[in-house]
Every structure is written in C-alpha cells, then in structure tokens.
Design a protein around this motif. Structure first.
Motif, PDB file in Angstrom:
ATOM      1  N   HIS A 189       4.497 -13.254  -2.497  1.00 17.41           N
ATOM      2  CA  HIS A 189       3.171 -12.777  -2.884  1.00 17.41           C
ATOM      3  C   HIS A 189       2.514 -11.945  -1.786  1.00 17.41           C
ATOM      4  O   HIS A 189       1.910 -10.902  -2.027  1.00 17.41           O
ATOM      5  N   SER A 190       2.658 -12.392  -0.526  1.00 18.75           N
ATOM      6  CA  SER A 190       2.024 -11.688   0.590  1.00 18.75           C
ATOM      7  C   SER A 190       2.595 -10.295   0.794  1.00 18.75           C
ATOM      8  O   SER A 190       1.870  -9.357   1.133  1.00 18.75           O
ATOM      9  N   ASP A 194       0.638  -6.691   0.712  1.00 18.55           N
ATOM     10  CA  ASP A 194       0.709  -5.732   1.820  1.00 18.55           C
ATOM     11  C   ASP A 194       1.118  -4.346   1.332  1.00 18.55           C
ATOM     12  O   ASP A 194       0.657  -3.327   1.853  1.00 18.55           O
TER      13      ASP A 194
END
Length: 466
Positions: A189-190, A194
C-alpha cells in the motif's frame, strides 16, 4: 493462494488471464495486454495466435480471419475514418438510447449448467470493468482528494466533496489497479501511495469499477417543430423549423424533420448556462426565449400550445443545468476505445463487419469490430491502436433480414423512430447469424431501470424451510 479479486467474481484481473474456446485453454499474461506494450512484434504474435487458433471462427467452421493478412487487411485511410465519424455522431460514438433513459447493468448471464442457487444465497452481481481516471493535483495537505485502504486490492474508501478526485469521477469502492501505468495490484500500500505523491501533477489511475452499482441519470432529448423568429432582413418573421435537443446539451435545428441524420444542421448552439424562459413581450402566444452564452443574440421560439411550450422549457432547463458526472459505463467504453481490438478483455464477439453508408446506400464500409457489454466498437483494422467509435446497444433489437442486393444483413433497430437504425453485414450468412446471437445476448445485459424494479417486485418470495 486465491487471487484478491476472486471474491468479486473476476477471472481477468491479475497475473494470468484464462480464456477457453472449443476445448482449448489459452493463458495470457496481463503484461501482454498492457496498452504500453504495443510494439510490432507483440501485436504480430497476437494476430498469429488469433488466426492460428481460429478462436472466433463461426459455427460452421468458416472463419472471417482467413481474409486478414498483410495484403488484405483493412486499409486505415481517412475515408473510412470520415465515414465512421459522420455516421456514428459526436466523437464517433452513438449513445442516444443510453442517455435518454435510465439503465442498469443486470450482469453476465448465469451458466445454465451451474444449477439452481438456493434462495437467500444469491449475491448481488458485482461486475468489475476497467476505466481510466485522470486527476489534476489540487491544493492543500491532501491535494488528490481521496483516501485508500490498506488492502489487496487497494480500495478507495473516501472521496473529498468538491475535491480533485470527485471532479475526475473517482468513486468510493473503486479498486486502484495501476498508478501512472504501473501495476499496483501486488505491491504494498505504501509503495502505491508513493507512486502518486512522487509522480507528475496529472495522476493517471487505472480503476476497477462495478458498472452495475447503480443506474445512469438520463438526459432526455426533445424533438419537434417550432417557429423561430428570423434575425435577417428588414421585416422580422417566423419560420417553421425542426428542432432537436440532444443529450450533449446542444440545440440543433433543420429545415425539415426528414433532414435530421441526413443533412448537416442549419445551426446549433450549446444550452449550458443559457437564460431560458417565457417571453410575452412579442404579443404572440406560447413564445419563449433562449440567450446562450456562446452567441451574441436572443433566440425566440413559438410553440403550438402551452403544453408544448412547457415541454420544451422543461427539457431546455435540464440542458441549462446538466449532470456533469459521467456514469461509470461511459468511462469504461472510453477506456476500451483507447485499446487495440485484441486487447479488450473477454470480448463477446469480434471480426469483420461492413456498415452501410448513410449517404450512399450502395456503399458498405468495412470495419474490424469488437462487442463487449452492450457496446459495439468499430476499428479501421485489426492493427488499429484505438477504436474509431461505437454504438451503445441499449434498447436495440437485432434481426437478420435482406437489404437491397444483399440477401442477409444485420439490422439494429432502435426502441423508437427518433433514434438511428444501423445496418451491418458480415462476410457470409453464417457470420451474420453468429453476430446476431452475440448482439442479442450482449444487449440483454442492460435493463431499463423501471423494468429492473418491476422484476424485483415480481420475484417469488424467498422461503426458509425449518
């Protein structure tokens, strides 16, 4: 391990897509279906696979693909493009029947061999289709205006009111499948977040949306004769003209009713933001005026009755304040139209079709066509990178019948005479029958909203045996 999309009934989103036909199983990697991978070698392989497997051959064993090669491929000349654009209307797509009523997607047909489903265990059909959403970066701490959930697949959980994402058409419940062309269905998810933060000011998302989540908002049209006050000449007068208000919020007028669809409109103007209302100042009954923003004049119209004037004012008022948000289905068709014909996922039918030229009934223009979810896409050829346009088949009936010198053609009949009738023809009668059956099944996936409600009310009561 089960793919994260399997719970939503999808078999075409992920690392491998399966397609079986005539007892043969084909496996396609999703990377092979990406739009960016459209090099000559890639599409040459796809064409060879298409021809060798005869995946879309007709019932009798003959295949229209046998005539597709480097010499006999459809010429992508400007003549075909011009004819298609002229015949299909604005932006190459004929969408009148969809926008003039409220439709709901009823889902893919259940296989008759699947057996009955016990009452109470029938889930609502969730049909995910890909579309492209482009969001311009806004201001503030959260410039994109939406939230995503830590999950696989990534789900949109919140869309800010009046934010950039809402303006672009992003919806709560959408699945984020790619960010700026990079697949995010299998990354953390991160990392996906980004990619959005570090990318350009225009965020391009490939979204999976449920096209059956709700009906579209209709944009009814209005047609009829009105008397228009003339502007030219020393003596002002009134001329009878045929007026057409279309779902694109533009008012067109013709000399005669028969000119609609055959000749170019005498004039047209956009009604969005216009000043519309009755005008008794001219001393003539049933007169109303229109002051469009795009024209430096006031148009005066005269109806034949108060009821007729009210009908026009109601329709024009809806065009003055239009619904700006597209239904998910419109974005899905635009996404599919941006793809080559063989990259449209799980088509219901594809091959060569000829379309009659409206201005010359003896001329038939050849296209490569793809049918998907009630939309027939037209391409200049199998090597095309995008569609020329298409026909929304909502409300259309299809039948095979003779026309002119041809003993077998495909007639697409609209629900009423105010819409266009289309005539198509495949390579042979067997191909015509194949297309007729496919179009019938595809168009039945969409139901008028009132019919869907009636079917729901008339359903047999669910019983539980104790």
């Amino acid at each position: 391990m089960d793919h994260p999309f399997q719970s939503f009934g999808l078999d075409d989103i992920g690392g491998v897509r399966k397609c079986s036909h005539m007892g043969i199983l084909y496996l396609f990697s999703e990377a092979a279906l990406e739009v960016k991978d459209n090099g000559p070698e890639h599409w040459a392989k796809r064409r060879n696979l298409f021809k060798d497997s005869k995946q879309w051959s007709s019932i009798g064993g003959s295949s229209i693909t046998s005539s597709i090669n480097e010499e006999s491929g459809i010429s992508e000349d400007s003549r075909s493009v011009d004819m298609a654009a002229r015949d299909l209307g604005d932006k190459g797509f004929y969408t009148e029947t969809f926008h003039c009523a409220s439709w709901i997607y009823s889902g893919d047909e259940v296989s008759p061999t699947a057996g009955p489903v016990p009452p109470g265990l029938q889930p609502r059909t969730v049909t995910i289709r890909e579309r492209t959403v482009k969001i311009w970066k806004g201001m503030g701490e959260y410039p994109w205006g939406f939230r995503i959930q830590f999950s696989k697949p990534i789900v949109v959980t919140e869309v800010d009111t009046n934010g950039a994402a809402e303006e672009a058409g992003l919806l709560v419940g959408d699945f984020v499948m790619a960010v700026n062309g990079i697949d995010v269905t299998s990354i953390p998810h991160s990392e996906a977040a980004d990619l959005a933060r570090q990318g350009p000011d225009l965020l391009t998302l490939t979204i999976g949306s449920d096209i059956g989540r709700g009906p579209n908002t209709p944009r009814p049209t209005c047609r009829g004769y009105l008397h228009k006050r003339t502007q030219s000449g020393l003596i002002k007068g009134w001329r009878r003209r045929w007026f057409v208000l279309r779902h694109d919020c533009c008012l067109y007028y013709y000399r005669h009713k028969k000119d609609e669809g055959r000749k170019r409109a005498l004039s047209s103007f956009k009604l969005e933001g216009a000043d519309v209302g009755g005008d008794p100042s001219l001393g003539k009954p049933f007169v109303f005026k229109c002051c469009p923003l795009s024209a430096n004049r006031v148009y005066h119209f005269s109806a034949t009755s108060n009821l007729e004037m009210k009908r026009w004012l109601d329709a024009m008022d809806r065009a003055v304040h239009p619904v700006t948000q597209n239904h998910v289905w419109v974005d899905v068709t635009r996404h599919n139209a941006s793809l080559p014909p063989l990259a449209v996922k799980n088509p219901e039918c594809l091959g060569l079709l000829h379309q009659i030229d409206r201005n010359n009934k003896d001329t038939w223009v050849q296209h490569y066509c793809t049918l998907k979810d009630g939309c027939l896409y037209f391409y200049a050829g199998i090597r095309s990178t995008h569609a020329l346009g298409g026909i929304y088949l909502h409300g259309y009936t299809v039948r095979e019948q003779p026309l002119g010198s041809k003993k077998s053609t495909i007639e697409l009949k609209p629900p009423s005479d105010e819409f266009k009738t289309f005539y198509l023809c495949a390579e042979n009668p067997m191909e015509n029958k194949r297309w007729v059956l496919s179009i019938k099944a595809s168009s039945k996936k969409w139901l008028p909203y009132h019919q869907a409600v009636q079917d729901y009310m008339n359903r047999p009561p669910e019983e539980t045996r104790m």
